[in-house]
Design a protein around this motif. Structure first.
Motif, PDB file in Angstrom:
ATOM      1  N   ALA A   1     -23.843  -6.564   5.585  1.00 15.98           N
ATOM      2  CA  ALA A   1     -24.031  -6.470   4.133  1.00 15.98           C
ATOM      3  C   ALA A   1     -22.755  -5.976   3.459  1.00 15.98           C
ATOM      4  N   GLU A   2     -22.040  -5.077   4.145  1.00 15.03           N
ATOM      5  CA  GLU A   2     -20.797  -4.529   3.591  1.00 15.03           C
ATOM      6  C   GLU A   2     -19.699  -5.588   3.524  1.00 15.03           C
ATOM      7  N   LEU A   3     -19.761  -6.606   4.396  1.00 18.56           N
ATOM      8  CA  LEU A   3     -18.734  -7.644   4.422  1.00 18.56           C
ATOM      9  C   LEU A   3     -18.668  -8.427   3.116  1.00 18.56           C
ATOM     10  N   THR A   4     -19.786  -8.516   2.426  1.00 23.05           N
ATOM     11  CA  THR A   4     -19.824  -9.277   1.173  1.00 23.05           C
ATOM     12  C   THR A   4     -19.845  -8.365  -0.051  1.00 23.05           C
ATOM     13  N   LYS A   5     -19.635  -7.084   0.158  1.00 19.78           N
ATOM     14  CA  LYS A   5     -19.596  -6.165  -0.973  1.00 19.78           C
ATOM     15  C   LYS A   5     -18.349  -6.443  -1.800  1.00 19.78           C
ATOM     16  N   GLY A   6     -18.522  -6.608  -3.073  1.00 18.54           N
ATOM     17  CA  GLY A   6     -17.402  -6.907  -3.960  1.00 18.54           C
ATOM     18  C   GLY A   6     -17.264  -8.367  -4.309  1.00 18.54           C
ATOM     19  N   ASP A   7     -18.125  -9.214  -3.731  1.00 12.86           N
ATOM     20  CA  ASP A   7     -17.975 -10.637  -4.015  1.00 12.86           C
ATOM     21  C   ASP A   7     -18.399 -11.000  -5.430  1.00 12.86           C
ATOM     22  N   GLU A   8     -19.353 -10.261  -6.005  1.00 14.70           N
ATOM     23  CA  GLU A   8     -19.783 -10.563  -7.365  1.00 14.70           C
ATOM     24  C   GLU A   8     -18.636 -10.376  -8.357  1.00 14.70           C
ATOM     25  N   ALA A   9     -17.863  -9.317  -8.161  1.00 15.07           N
ATOM     26  CA  ALA A   9     -16.706  -9.095  -9.038  1.00 15.07           C
ATOM     27  C   ALA A   9     -15.692 -10.213  -8.870  1.00 15.07           C
ATOM     28  N   ALA A  10     -15.502 -10.673  -7.632  1.00 18.69           N
ATOM     29  CA  ALA A  10     -14.568 -11.779  -7.388  1.00 18.69           C
ATOM     30  C   ALA A  10     -15.064 -13.059  -8.052  1.00 18.69           C
ATOM     31  N   PHE A  11     -16.372 -13.331  -7.950  1.00 19.80           N
ATOM     32  CA  PHE A  11     -16.943 -14.506  -8.603  1.00 19.80           C
ATOM     33  C   PHE A  11     -16.774 -14.431 -10.115  1.00 19.80           C
ATOM     34  N   ASP A  12     -17.036 -13.258 -10.686  1.00 22.96           N
ATOM     35  CA  ASP A  12     -16.907 -13.100 -12.140  1.00 22.96           C
ATOM     36  C   ASP A  12     -15.466 -13.339 -12.580  1.00 22.96           C
ATOM     37  N   THR A  13     -14.516 -12.842 -11.801  1.00 25.28           N
ATOM     38  CA  THR A  13     -13.096 -13.036 -12.146  1.00 25.28           C
ATOM     39  C   THR A  13     -12.727 -14.513 -12.124  1.00 25.28           C
ATOM     40  N   ILE A  14     -13.177 -15.224 -11.090  1.00 21.85           N
ATOM     41  CA  ILE A  14     -12.858 -16.643 -10.982  1.00 21.85           C
ATOM     42  C   ILE A  14     -13.538 -17.444 -12.089  1.00 21.85           C
ATOM     43  N   GLU A  15     -14.796 -17.130 -12.382  1.00 23.28           N
ATOM     44  CA  GLU A  15     -15.500 -17.820 -13.471  1.00 23.28           C
ATOM     45  C   GLU A  15     -14.792 -17.600 -14.798  1.00 23.28           C
ATOM     46  N   LYS A  16     -14.335 -16.368 -15.027  1.00 20.69           N
ATOM     47  CA  LYS A  16     -13.622 -16.069 -16.268  1.00 20.69           C
ATOM     48  C   LYS A  16     -12.322 -16.859 -16.353  1.00 20.69           C
ATOM     49  N   GLU A  17     -11.593 -16.954 -15.251  1.00 22.21           N
ATOM     50  CA  GLU A  17     -10.339 -17.718 -15.237  1.00 22.21           C
ATOM     51  C   GLU A  17     -10.605 -19.197 -15.513  1.00 22.21           C
ATOM     52  N   ILE A  18     -11.679 -19.734 -14.950  1.00 18.92           N
ATOM     53  CA  ILE A  18     -12.007 -21.140 -15.173  1.00 18.92           C
ATOM     54  C   ILE A  18     -12.343 -21.384 -16.632  1.00 18.92           C
ATOM     55  N   MET A  19     -13.145 -20.494 -17.219  1.00 15.17           N
ATOM     56  CA  MET A  19     -13.516 -20.645 -18.636  1.00 15.17           C
ATOM     57  C   MET A  19     -12.298 -20.536 -19.543  1.00 15.17           C
ATOM     58  N   GLU A  20     -11.413 -19.586 -19.251  1.00 25.34           N
ATOM     59  CA  GLU A  20     -10.200 -19.435 -20.063  1.00 25.34           C
ATOM     60  C   GLU A  20      -9.305 -20.660 -19.936  1.00 25.34           C
ATOM     61  N   LEU A  21      -9.219 -21.208 -18.728  1.00 23.73           N
ATOM     62  CA  LEU A  21      -8.398 -22.398 -18.518  1.00 23.73           C
ATOM     63  C   LEU A  21      -8.973 -23.590 -19.270  1.00 23.73           C
ATOM     64  N   GLU A  22     -10.294 -23.738 -19.260  1.00 23.20           N
ATOM     65  CA  GLU A  22     -10.929 -24.814 -20.015  1.00 23.20           C
ATOM     66  C   GLU A  22     -10.664 -24.652 -21.511  1.00 23.20           C
TER      67      GLU A  22
END
Length: 273
Positions: free
Chosen positions: A98-119
């Motif tokens: 479970a600890e291996l995937t800790k922090g992935d939500e923040a990484a997903f949010d960052t990538i989604e934000k970058e994609i939206m800004e790029l669009e």
């Protein structure tokens, strides 16, 4: 608590070193069941910098004990020390996964934000060069995709429990973790699809810009094409009667200007530029 050792300490244990070394150098997530013991090999991901690895771990699991070998001994020891306060002894391995995937939500949010800004940049300003941003997004998502693929492969074999190392309650927890990892993997695929759409939009913008440039060159070439014909005509080595006419130069100049004006007015009316 699991016993944590560095990789160079494996030789000091009475273990099948050939199997462990093969698992260690596999370079990807792997779970193998042997007679009486299981082995797990995993790469750990740094969510703060997806292009870097936090090291690797190798688990040797038996019914009554399990050992952990790693390239980050001190960090893994501290991690298990923290997990002991959150999970009972028999659920420490689940807590580690479970600890291996800790922090992935923040990484997903960052990538989604970058994609939206790029669009938004592509739609609003028509930015000329987005190649580096698109490549960076694709690289990070590729790393995430491989990471969740390795976790799914390991968890899929783990819940088979061939050597009976885990109780039913633990297997239920691992099945829940498997489904959660599947959802995260699907989220990565969705983000990759979004980046693909952004790339296609960028390529369409580049094509439109290129078409506009080619259109402008075509208009300019068409406008000056009659002048090229006139220059070629009067550049021939013949004795033409216009050469002796005192208004010949003015006549040819006037005709040339009229051709240019007529061409400009025509293409302006057609709204080609």
């Amino acid at each position: 608590m699991a016993l944590v050792y560095a990789y160079d300490e494996m030789e000091q244990k009475n273990l099948p070193l050939d199997i462990l070394e093969d698992m260690r150098h596999f370079g990807y997530g792997r779970y193998d069941s042997f007679e009486g013991f299981d082995c797990i090999s995993l790469e750990m991901l740094d969510y703060e910098n997806l292009l870097l690895s936090k090291g690797s771990v190798l688990f040797y699991l038996e019914k009554e004990r399990w050992l952990c070998f790693t390239s980050r001994k001190e960090e893994i020891e501290n991690l298990f020390h923290e997990l002991e306060g959150k999970y009972p002894q028999e659920r420490l391995l689940y807590g580690f996964f479970a600890e291996l995937t800790k922090g992935d939500e923040a990484a997903f949010d960052t990538i989604e934000k970058e994609i939206m800004e790029l669009e938004q940049v592509l739609i609003g300003t028509g930015k000329g060069d987005c190649v580096s941003e698109i490549i960076s997004l694709r690289k990070r998502l590729m790393v995430l995709k491989k990471y969740y693929e390795q976790l799914l492969n390991v968890l899929d074999i783990l819940i088979q429990n061939e050597n009976g190392l885990f109780e039913q309650g633990m297997l239920l927890s691992f099945r829940m973790l498997y489904r959660r990892t599947e959802r995260r993997f699907q989220n990565v695929l969705n983000l990759r699809e979004s980046v693909t759409q952004v790339r296609e939009s960028y390529e369409a913008e580049v094509d439109i810009s290129l078409n506009k440039t080619m259109k402008l060159f075509t208009v300019v070439t068409t406008i000056f094409l009659p002048l090229t014909l006139i220059a070629g005509w009067y550049g021939m080595n013949f004795d033409m009667p216009e050469y002796a006419w005192e208004h010949g130069y003015l006549f040819v100049s006037t005709i040339s200007v009229l051709f240019i004006v007529a061409g400009i007015l025509f293409f302006r009316r057609k709204k080609w530029f």
